[in-house]
Motif scaffolding. Structure first.
Motif, PDB file in Angstrom:
ATOM      1  N   UNK A  50       0.838  -1.201   0.000  1.00  0.00           N
ATOM      2  CA  UNK A  50       0.000   0.000   0.000  1.00  0.00           C
ATOM      3  C   UNK A  50       0.871   1.250   0.000  1.00  0.00           C
ATOM      4  N   UNK A  51       1.986   1.174   0.756  1.00  0.00           N
ATOM      5  CA  UNK A  51       2.889   2.322   0.816  1.00  0.00           C
ATOM      6  C   UNK A  51       3.477   2.607  -0.560  1.00  0.00           C
ATOM      7  N   UNK A  52       3.899   1.550  -1.245  1.00  0.00           N
ATOM      8  CA  UNK A  52       4.478   1.739  -2.590  1.00  0.00           C
ATOM      9  C   UNK A  52       3.465   2.371  -3.531  1.00  0.00           C
ATOM     10  N   UNK A  53       2.236   1.899  -3.430  1.00  0.00           N
ATOM     11  CA  UNK A  53       1.179   2.445  -4.286  1.00  0.00           C
ATOM     12  C   UNK A  53       0.919   3.912  -3.983  1.00  0.00           C
ATOM     13  N   UNK A  54       0.910   4.212  -2.678  1.00  0.00           N
ATOM     14  CA  UNK A  54       0.628   5.588  -2.264  1.00  0.00           C
ATOM     15  C   UNK A  54       1.758   6.521  -2.696  1.00  0.00           C
ATOM     16  N   UNK A  55       3.001   6.031  -2.585  1.00  0.00           N
ATOM     17  CA  UNK A  55       4.143   6.840  -3.002  1.00  0.00           C
ATOM     18  C   UNK A  55       4.016   7.162  -4.495  1.00  0.00           C
ATOM     19  N   UNK A  56       3.705   6.144  -5.282  1.00  0.00           N
ATOM     20  CA  UNK A  56       3.604   6.369  -6.730  1.00  0.00           C
ATOM     21  C   UNK A  56       2.431   7.291  -7.076  1.00  0.00           C
TER      22      UNK A  56
END
Ligand code: ADP
Length: 259
Positions: free
Chosen positions: A121-127
Motif C-alpha cells: 500500500x505504501x508503494x502504491x501511495x508513493x507512486x
C-alpha cells in the motif's frame, strides 16, 4: 462530496493584536481561490486560520466560524490535528525533511498520523502521490535518495506529494512559488490546475499575474495602516477582480498603483 468552506465574521488575533477583522467569505469546492493584497494585510494569517495552524503560535486565537461542509472547524469537540490532516498546507520555502529519502518524505505525513500501512500500500501511495504532484517520472529511479538532492521546484512538488498523500480535501498554499525560478513556477501552476479537479485550493500570492493565471476566484485584502487590522475588501470571479472590480482600492492595487 462538497468541500465548500464558509468563513463567518472571523477576527484573528495575535494576543491582543487584532491582525485580521471581520472576514466572511465562501470558498468554492474544487476550484482555485487566490488571496492577494499588500504585504502585512493578513493573507497568510487568514490562510493559517482556515486549518487551525494559526493557534499553534502562543496567544494566537480567533473569533468567528470557519465551516467545512457546514461543520464549524472551531466548534466544540473538533480535533485540530484532524482539521490539519483534512486541510493540508504547502509553504513558501519547500521544506522536505532533508535527510529523509524521497519515498519517506512522501510517507512522512501518513506516518505522523500513526496510520499503519502495508509495504505494498505504501508503494502504491508513493507512486500515486508523486504522479499526482507531477514528479513521478523525474524521481521514480531514485526514491531512496534524500529529498534535499532535488531542485527547488522538485522539492516543492515533493512537498505537494507529501500533502496529498494524506488525502486531504483542501490544500492551502502560502506563496508556493516565491522561492522558485520561472520554469518551476509554471510547473507548479500547471499542477495547481490539475489538482483542482480533486481538491479545493487556496493560494496566497504576491504575484498578480499568477493569481490571474491560476485562480477562478480572487479575494483582495487591504490594510488601512500599520497596527490596523487587515480586511477583506472584495472577492469575485478572478476576471472581474482584474477587469472591473467594485472597489477603487482593488482597482488601484491590481493596476499596480500601490502595494
Ligand atoms: P501578509 O501575509 O498579508 O503579508 P501576515 O498575515 O503575514 O500578512 O501579517 C498580518 C499581520 O499580523 C501583520 O501586522 C504582522 O506583523 C502580524 N503577524 C504575523 N505573524 C505574527 C506573529 N507570529 N506574531 C505577531 N504578529 C504577527
Amino acid at each position: 462530496m462538497s468541500q465548500r468552506i464558509d468563513v463567518k465574521d472571523l477576527n484573528i488575533y495575535y494576543g491582543d493584536f487584532l491582525a485580521v477583522e471581520g472576514v466572511s467569505m465562501a470558498i468554492e469546492p474544487k476550484s482555485v481561490t487566490a488571496f492577494i493584497g499588500p504585504s502585512g494585510c493578513g493573507k497568510s494569517t487568514f490562510l493559517r486560520s482556515i486549518n487551525r495552524m494559526h493557534e499553534v503560535i502562543p496567544g494566537a486565537h480567533v473569533q468567528g466560524k470557519v465551516e467545512l461542509e457546514g461543520v464549524d472547524l472551531y466548534g466544540p469537540g473538533i480535533d485540530p490535528v484532524a482539521v490539519r490532516r483534512n486541510i493540508g498546507m504547502v509553504f513558501q520555502r519547500p521544506n522536505p525533511f532533508p535527510t529523509m529519502s524521497i519515498r519517506d518524505n512522501v510517507l512522512a505525513g501518513v506516518k505522523l498520523n500513526n496510520k499503519r500501512i502495508s509495504k505494498s500500500d505504501a508503494e502504491e501511495l508513493v507512486e500515486s502521490s508523486l504522479r499526482g504532484a507531477n514528479l513521478w517520472n523525474e524521481v521514480k529511479d531514485r526514491l531512496e535518495k534524500p529529498g534535499s538532492g532535488l531542485s527547488g521546484g522538485q522539492q516543492q512538488r515533493l512537498c505537494i506529494a507529501r500533502a496529498i498523500a494524506v488525502k486531504p480535501q483542501v490544500l492551502l498554499m502560502d506563496e508556493p512559488c516565491s522561492a522558485l525560478d520561472p520554469i518551476s513556477t509554471l510547473a507548479i501552476e500547471d499542477l495547481i490546475q490539475q489538482l483542482k479537479s480533486e481538491y479545493t485550493i487556496v493560494i496566497v500570492t504576491h504575484n498578480m499575474q499568477q493569481a490571474a493565471r491560476v485562480s477562478d476566484r480572487t479575494a483582495f485584502f487591504n490594510i488601512a495602516g500599520t497596527g490596523r487590522p487587515g480586511k477583506l475588501i472584495e472577492m469575485d470571479e478572478t476576471a472581474t477582480i482584474f477587469s472591473a472590480p467594485r472597489e477603487k482600492a482593488t482597482e488601484d492595487y491590481v493596476s499596480g498603483r500601490f502595494g
